[in-house]
Design a protein around this motif. Structure first.
Motif, PDB file in Angstrom:
ATOM      1  N   HIS A 128       0.836  -1.202   0.000  1.00 23.25           N
ATOM      2  CA  HIS A 128       0.000   0.000   0.000  1.00 23.25           C
ATOM      3  C   HIS A 128       0.873   1.254   0.000  1.00 23.25           C
ATOM      4  O   HIS A 128       2.043   1.232   0.364  1.00 23.25           O
TER       5      HIS A 128
ATOM      6  N   LEU B  89       0.301   5.223   1.307  1.00 22.05           N
ATOM      7  CA  LEU B  89      -0.556   6.102   2.095  1.00 22.05           C
ATOM      8  C   LEU B  89      -0.208   7.557   1.789  1.00 22.05           C
ATOM      9  O   LEU B  89       0.959   7.948   1.878  1.00 22.05           O
TER      10      LEU B  89
ATOM     11  N   ALA C 201      -3.614  10.193  -4.514  1.00 20.98           N
ATOM     12  CA  ALA C 201      -3.837   8.750  -4.624  1.00 20.98           C
ATOM     13  C   ALA C 201      -4.338   8.384  -6.018  1.00 20.98           C
ATOM     14  O   ALA C 201      -3.886   7.401  -6.615  1.00 20.98           O
TER      15      ALA C 201
ATOM     16  N   ALA D  80       5.746   3.764  -3.899  1.00 25.79           N
ATOM     17  CA  ALA D  80       5.591   3.709  -2.439  1.00 25.79           C
ATOM     18  C   ALA D  80       6.783   4.372  -1.751  1.00 25.79           C
ATOM     19  O   ALA D  80       6.612   5.154  -0.817  1.00 25.79           O
TER      20      ALA D  80
ATOM     21  N   SER E 288       4.741   7.399  -0.165  1.00 27.82           N
ATOM     22  CA  SER E 288       3.997   6.933   1.011  1.00 27.82           C
ATOM     23  C   SER E 288       4.464   7.599   2.297  1.00 27.82           C
ATOM     24  O   SER E 288       5.660   7.724   2.554  1.00 27.82           O
TER      25      SER E 288
ATOM     26  N   CYS F 241       3.558   6.269   5.149  1.00 26.36           N
ATOM     27  CA  CYS F 241       3.589   5.148   6.088  1.00 26.36           C
ATOM     28  C   CYS F 241       5.015   4.602   6.173  1.00 26.36           C
ATOM     29  O   CYS F 241       5.719   4.585   5.164  1.00 26.36           O
TER      30      CYS F 241
ATOM     31  N   GLY G 228       6.180  -0.345   0.346  1.00 30.10           N
ATOM     32  CA  GLY G 228       4.765  -0.455   0.691  1.00 30.10           C
ATOM     33  C   GLY G 228       4.347  -1.839   1.162  1.00 30.10           C
ATOM     34  O   GLY G 228       3.166  -2.097   1.373  1.00 30.10           O
TER      35      GLY G 228
ATOM     36  N   PHE H  87      -9.921  -0.892   5.114  1.00 30.13           N
ATOM     37  CA  PHE H  87      -8.734  -1.498   4.521  1.00 30.13           C
ATOM     38  C   PHE H  87      -8.908  -3.012   4.468  1.00 30.13           C
ATOM     39  O   PHE H  87      -8.649  -3.657   3.454  1.00 30.13           O
TER      40      PHE H  87
ATOM     41  N   THR I  95      -9.296   5.818   4.864  1.00 30.42           N
ATOM     42  CA  THR I  95      -9.374   5.433   6.273  1.00 30.42           C
ATOM     43  C   THR I  95      -9.071   6.659   7.128  1.00 30.42           C
ATOM     44  O   THR I  95      -8.755   7.726   6.600  1.00 30.42           O
TER      45      THR I  95
ATOM     46  N   TRP J  10      -5.559   8.445   2.555  1.00 30.37           N
ATOM     47  CA  TRP J  10      -5.943   7.716   1.346  1.00 30.37           C
ATOM     48  C   TRP J  10      -4.894   6.658   1.047  1.00 30.37           C
ATOM     49  O   TRP J  10      -3.700   6.949   1.016  1.00 30.37           O
ATOM     50  N   HIS J  11      -5.352   5.440   0.820  1.00 29.53           N
ATOM     51  CA  HIS J  11      -4.461   4.322   0.528  1.00 29.53           C
ATOM     52  C   HIS J  11      -4.652   3.868  -0.908  1.00 29.53           C
ATOM     53  O   HIS J  11      -5.788   3.779  -1.390  1.00 29.53           O
TER      54      HIS J  11
ATOM     55  N   VAL K  49      -4.047   0.438  -2.535  1.00 28.16           N
ATOM     56  CA  VAL K  49      -3.800  -0.913  -2.033  1.00 28.16           C
ATOM     57  C   VAL K  49      -3.731  -1.895  -3.192  1.00 28.16           C
ATOM     58  O   VAL K  49      -4.584  -1.881  -4.079  1.00 28.16           O
TER      59      VAL K  49
END
Length: 103
Positions: A20, A22, A29, A46, A50, A52, A59, A73, A90, A94-95, A97
């Motif tokens: 993913h 984020l 996204a 990623a 990302s 995250c 990712g 998710f 979430t 925004w993800h 995935v």
């Protein structure tokens, strides 16, 4: 079209593995999904975009159990099509995935 055996496999899945990315904004996204559809590498995007910590690993979230992730998710990971990018909102942002597999 899903066959009955595919539907059963999705219902019975207990674990999944996913990548993913984020980001904070839906537009970013959506742009990432466009880049993926044009052939960009998920792991490269990623690492670049990302927010995250998993972004450093391209990712990669590894394998996780059903119910371990936030509900929105989790739903995509256990019912969405595999190997295609999905857009998920979430509480974290925004993800994008990509579900690799389910077991």
């Amino acid at each position: 079209m899903q066959t009955d055996s595919n539907k059963l496999r999705i219902i019975m899945a207990r674990t999944a593995a996913a990548l993913h990315i984020l980001v904070k904004h839906k537009e970013q996204a959506e742009d990432i999904i466009k880049q993926l559809k044009k052939g960009a590498k998920f792991q490269t995007l990623a690492k670049k975009h990302s927010t995250c910590p998993s972004g450093k690993k391209g990712g990669d979230l590894g394998e996780f159990k059903k119910g371990q992730m936030v509900p929105q998710f989790d739903k995509v990971c256990f019912s969405g099509e595999t190997l295609v990018p999905h857009l998920v909102k979430t509480k974290f942002g925004w993800h994008v995935v990509k579900v690799l597999y389910r077991t």
